[in-house]
Design a protein around this motif. Sequence first.
Motif, PDB file in Angstrom:
ATOM      1  N   GLN A  83      68.821  22.541  54.663  1.00 52.87           N
ATOM      2  CA  GLN A  83      67.553  22.807  53.982  1.00 52.87           C
ATOM      3  C   GLN A  83      66.666  21.567  53.994  1.00 52.87           C
ATOM      4  O   GLN A  83      65.486  21.644  54.290  1.00 52.87           O
ATOM      5  CB  GLN A  83      67.823  23.275  52.551  1.00 52.87           C
ATOM      6  N   LYS A  84      67.256  20.431  53.704  1.00 48.05           N
ATOM      7  CA  LYS A  84      66.495  19.186  53.672  1.00 48.05           C
ATOM      8  C   LYS A  84      65.922  18.847  55.052  1.00 48.05           C
ATOM      9  O   LYS A  84      64.769  18.451  55.175  1.00 48.05           O
ATOM     10  CB  LYS A  84      67.399  18.048  53.192  1.00 48.05           C
ATOM     11  N   ASN A  85      66.726  19.021  56.084  1.00 45.17           N
ATOM     12  CA  ASN A  85      66.295  18.658  57.433  1.00 45.17           C
ATOM     13  C   ASN A  85      65.261  19.603  58.022  1.00 45.17           C
ATOM     14  O   ASN A  85      64.460  19.191  58.860  1.00 45.17           O
ATOM     15  CB  ASN A  85      67.501  18.577  58.375  1.00 45.17           C
ATOM     16  N   THR A  86      65.296  20.866  57.622  1.00 47.99           N
ATOM     17  CA  THR A  86      64.382  21.847  58.218  1.00 47.99           C
ATOM     18  C   THR A  86      63.273  22.308  57.281  1.00 47.99           C
ATOM     19  O   THR A  86      62.341  22.963  57.722  1.00 47.99           O
ATOM     20  CB  THR A  86      65.156  23.106  58.665  1.00 47.99           C
ATOM     21  N   GLN A  87      63.412  22.016  55.991  1.00 51.71           N
ATOM     22  CA  GLN A  87      62.493  22.495  54.958  1.00 51.71           C
ATOM     23  C   GLN A  87      62.515  24.024  54.810  1.00 51.71           C
ATOM     24  O   GLN A  87      61.573  24.612  54.280  1.00 51.71           O
ATOM     25  CB  GLN A  87      61.063  22.003  55.217  1.00 51.71           C
ATOM     26  N   ASP A  89      63.536  27.570  53.214  1.00 49.03           N
ATOM     27  CA  ASP A  89      63.702  27.960  51.811  1.00 49.03           C
ATOM     28  C   ASP A  89      65.159  28.250  51.474  1.00 49.03           C
ATOM     29  O   ASP A  89      65.639  27.874  50.408  1.00 49.03           O
ATOM     30  CB  ASP A  89      62.859  29.206  51.513  1.00 49.03           C
ATOM     31  N   SER A  91      69.294  28.197  52.935  1.00 51.02           N
ATOM     32  CA  SER A  91      70.172  27.558  53.906  1.00 51.02           C
ATOM     33  C   SER A  91      71.603  27.991  53.636  1.00 51.02           C
ATOM     34  O   SER A  91      72.013  28.144  52.485  1.00 51.02           O
ATOM     35  CB  SER A  91      70.055  26.030  53.814  1.00 51.02           C
ATOM     36  N   LYS A 120      66.136  26.394  48.075  1.00 51.51           N
ATOM     37  CA  LYS A 120      65.433  25.159  47.690  1.00 51.51           C
ATOM     38  C   LYS A 120      66.422  24.110  47.175  1.00 51.51           C
ATOM     39  O   LYS A 120      66.208  23.473  46.156  1.00 51.51           O
ATOM     40  CB  LYS A 120      64.364  25.443  46.643  1.00 51.51           C
TER      41      LYS A 120
END
Length: 181
Positions: A83-87, A89, A91, A120
């Motif tokens: 989630q952090k790497n791709t943004q 919503d 994961s 998120k």
Amino acid sequence: MSAERLVELLKELSATITTVESCTGGYIISTITDVEGASDITPGGYVTYSNHQKLAIGIPEDIIEKYGVYSYECAKAMAVAGQKNTQADFSIGVTGTFTNIDLNNEGSEPGVVYFSIVFKAEQATAGKINVPIMKRSDQKQFVTEIVLKRVLDVLESIHKALLNLNVKIKHHTGTFDGLRV
């Protein structure tokens, strides 16, 4: 199949999804991207088959050292890193073993897979899957179907809540002391 409904719901929610997969080797993201229009709802996914790849995408080394790669904690860290790497919503993180014992990592139990679904970067749901002995491709499909069903359950709950909220807002729309609400 649940992948079609998953893509449909993500579009309706204007949301995106990614995966970080170990034992499933990309089967989950492949199933999602087999649906027409999936490029609207996913930036792609990661296959982190080795510990080195898990560390490379941002899974904290202390998670692997403390809990092992075959744990709920690692599955969640994988999902959060994706989630952090791709943004995205949503994961999904999946780790485990099928019919073998991984001699290089403690905690390896044949037929045990852990997954985590985050929204998120907050845990939405997690689970442990006991995978029956069958062909490896069938094991990947088995896990994929269970995980996608759980994602679909989360999305359906969100969708239903938003529909209920929309109904309540429409129901309460009116005037208050001459002001339109």
